[in-house]
Design a protein around this motif. Structure first.
Motif, short mmCIF file in Angstrom:
data_model
loop_
_atom_site.label_atom_id
_atom_site.label_comp_id
_atom_site.label_asym_id
_atom_site.label_seq_id
_atom_site.Cartn_x
_atom_site.Cartn_y
_atom_site.Cartn_z
N SER A 78 1.10 -1.25 0.17
CA SER A 78 -0.07 -0.14 0.06
C SER A 78 0.92 1.19 -0.41
O SER A 78 1.84 1.37 0.77
N GLY A 79 0.21 2.32 -0.85
CA GLY A 79 1.85 3.53 -0.73
C GLY A 79 1.82 4.00 0.08
O GLY A 79 2.27 4.65 0.76
N LEU A 80 0.30 3.93 0.71
CA LEU A 80 0.25 5.19 1.92
C LEU A 80 1.11 4.32 3.56
O LEU A 80 1.86 5.44 4.12
N TYR A 81 2.12 3.14 3.05
CA TYR A 81 2.24 2.52 4.58
C TYR A 81 4.04 3.35 3.97
O TYR A 81 4.23 3.34 4.92
N LEU A 82 4.10 4.63 2.98
CA LEU A 82 5.32 4.59 2.85
C LEU A 82 5.19 6.75 2.96
O LEU A 82 6.16 7.15 2.87
N GLU A 86 -5.19 7.09 -8.47
CA GLU A 86 -4.94 6.07 -7.78
C GLU A 86 -3.22 6.14 -7.90
O GLU A 86 -2.77 5.91 -6.67
N ILE A 87 -2.83 5.15 -8.74
CA ILE A 87 -1.68 4.33 -9.36
C ILE A 87 -0.88 5.76 -9.18
O ILE A 87 0.58 5.28 -8.72
N ASP A 88 -0.55 6.27 -10.03
CA ASP A 88 0.21 7.46 -10.42
C ASP A 88 0.24 7.62 -8.32
O ASP A 88 1.80 7.87 -8.17
N GLN A 89 -0.31 8.15 -7.94
CA GLN A 89 -0.53 8.55 -6.47
C GLN A 89 0.74 8.11 -5.79
O GLN A 89 1.81 7.64 -4.78
N ALA A 90 0.18 5.66 -5.66
CA ALA A 90 0.90 5.13 -5.53
C ALA A 90 2.32 5.13 -5.47
O ALA A 90 2.91 4.74 -4.39
N LYS A 91 2.74 5.20 -7.34
CA LYS A 91 3.53 4.97 -7.35
C LYS A 91 4.82 6.44 -6.70
O LYS A 91 5.79 5.78 -6.36
N HIS A 140 -1.01 -2.84 -3.52
CA HIS A 140 -2.20 -3.05 -3.27
C HIS A 140 -3.46 -1.35 -2.89
O HIS A 140 -4.39 -1.26 -2.35
N PHE A 141 -2.45 -0.16 -3.82
CA PHE A 141 -3.28 0.98 -4.49
C PHE A 141 -3.16 1.76 -2.89
O PHE A 141 -2.02 1.89 -2.00
N ASN A 142 -3.49 2.41 -2.14
CA ASN A 142 -3.15 3.89 -1.27
C ASN A 142 -4.67 3.43 -0.05
O ASN A 142 -4.26 2.50 1.27
#
Length: 431
Positions: free
Chosen positions: A127-131, A203-208, A180-182
């Protein structure tokens, strides 16, 4: 005769859904584990030593140095080859982890150690938010939701550092880092189930970006960079609660993704492509003691055992642990002894109901490893989704089409030597 299947939908973080018995699929975000003390798994950013001290080339920073190019990923299987006429297909097994965050419960390194012990590879859907630090949460602009909102919690700074360390090690150990997205939105008007292809792209751009720019977002300069180029590494994912795949696929195809693992409840048959993307769903597997089947995910087994409660009375745990273990083993055994369809299992780094689902996953990995040893190690392959997709992509389409004709729990007519020997060639002749 097929039995009915009972699957429950997880909404939000911990058991917020009512869990009606006949709902669709589910997925969630798992976190947990203590930090690994093995510094040899850390790759450097600019001016840092080569990864693992193993003679690999020095890390070449990408962007702000959050990620880096460190050469070809180590510990990968041999290049896949097409099945020979009459050859029995391998039994592929994919264990995957939703969220892949590290919150000090010892689960991320526990399964990295277990995978290393048994020569297994897995997929970690990060999950991108985990960073992303909570102090910077307004950098996240989720579709159809307020800026900074999330239905899963942001990690503490210490746990972000632990997550970085374990993701770092996972890639160097040969595992795949998917997404797993955000924000994990599963209900209401902001649910991912309603997102358009353009919103999935955002969402994908932000996760990346949260993976590729964690150094800028945190201000940390004393930690090593992640040892991979995420633009190249990311070729697939799993959506929150297994929702929204139809609109996601158009965007995934544009991005060059190779597979998606978001279908809400597949069957144990050989996969096909959906809109040009390999569709690799969690699967309906036998549920011991019941006439219905259960989805091959820890939370779905939990939902059927304790009606979404993640902390039921402890006297249930021994029996439920055995039941969960036997459900996974039954799914593996049914495929291995019949149509050899790949076996997909989804998990979360959580200690729900006393951690019995983590114990069940470990038990089944050990069971499969013993079966692998019995067969000399060649007919069972514990791989990541990306590695399995590599294998699919080199097979002749007509062979895969023939494999898809073998139903759940069925053996090929005449045995594999006859069944695949008779697979038609591209010219229409028999091989």
């Amino acid at each position: 005769m097929r039995t009915s299947t009972r699957t429950l939908t997880r909404r939000g973080m911990l058991g917020l859904g009512a869990g009606a018995a006949a709902a669709a699929g589910l997925a969630g975000c798992g976190t947990g584990s203590h930090t690994s003390s093995d510094g040899s798994h850390q790759a450097g950013g600019s001016g840092e030593p080569s990864p693992s001290g193993s003679g690999r080339p020095p890390a070449k920073p990408i962007g702000d140095g959050s990620t880096s190019y460190t050469g070809k990923q180590p510990h990968q299987p041999d290049a896949p080859v097409p099945l020979e006429p009459g050859e029995t297909p391998p039994q592929f097994v994919v264990f995957s982890w939703d969220g892949a965050g590290e919150v000090g419960n010892g689960l991320f390194p526990r399964f990295l150690d277990l995978a290393k012990e048994h020569g297994a590879h897995m997929t970690f859907f990060l999950s991108g938010l985990y960073l992303l630090p909570e102090s910077k949460k307004r950098l996240y602009d989720p579709p159809n939701n307020p800026r900074g909102a999330s239905d899963i919690g942001y990690l503490t700074d210490a746990h972000i550092k632990d997550t970085l360390k374990n993701v770092h090690r996972a890639w160097l150990d040969g595992h795949e880092i998917g997404t797993h997205f955000n924000g994990h939105f599963c209900g209401g008007t902001g649910t991912v189930g309603n997102w358009t292809p353009a919103q999935w792209r955002s969402e994908i751009d932000q996760a990346k970006s949260f993976v590729k720019e964690w150094r800028t977002n945190t201000g940390w300069t004393d930690l090593p960079s992640l040892p991979f180029d995420y633009d190249k590494e990311l070729v697939g994912g799993r959506t929150p609660c297994l929702l929204g795949q139809d609109n996601l696929l158009a965007t995934a195809r544009e991005l060059g993704w190779r597979y998606d693992a978001s279908s809400p409840g597949g069957r144990q048959v050989w996969p096909a492509k959906k809109d040009g993307i390999w569709d690799l769903p969690l699967q309906q597997i036998p549920f011991p003691g019941h006439s219905f089947e259960v989805l091959s995910m820890d939370y779905n087994i939990l939902a059927n055992q304790s009606v979404n409660s993640t902390k039921a009375p402890a006297h249930h745990y021994p029996g439920w642990r055995v039941q969960a273990t036997n459900a996974y083993i039954s799914g593996f055994k049914r495929a291995y002894e019949t149509n050899r369809a790949p076996f997909f299992v989804g998990n979360h780094f959580e200690e729900w109901n006393g951690g019995i689902y983590m114990d069940a996953v470990e038990n089944v990995i050990q069971h499969i490893a013993r079966e692998k040893e019995k067969g000399g190690g060649q007919d069972i392959r514990l791989v990541s989704f990306r590695q399995f997709t590599d294998w699919l992509d080199v097979q002749r389409p007509e062979v895969l089409a023939r494999l898809r004709t073998v139903e759940v729990g069925q053996r090929p007519a005449g045995g594999w030597s006859t069944f695949l020997k008779e697979a038609p060639t591209p010219s229409g002749n028999v091989a």
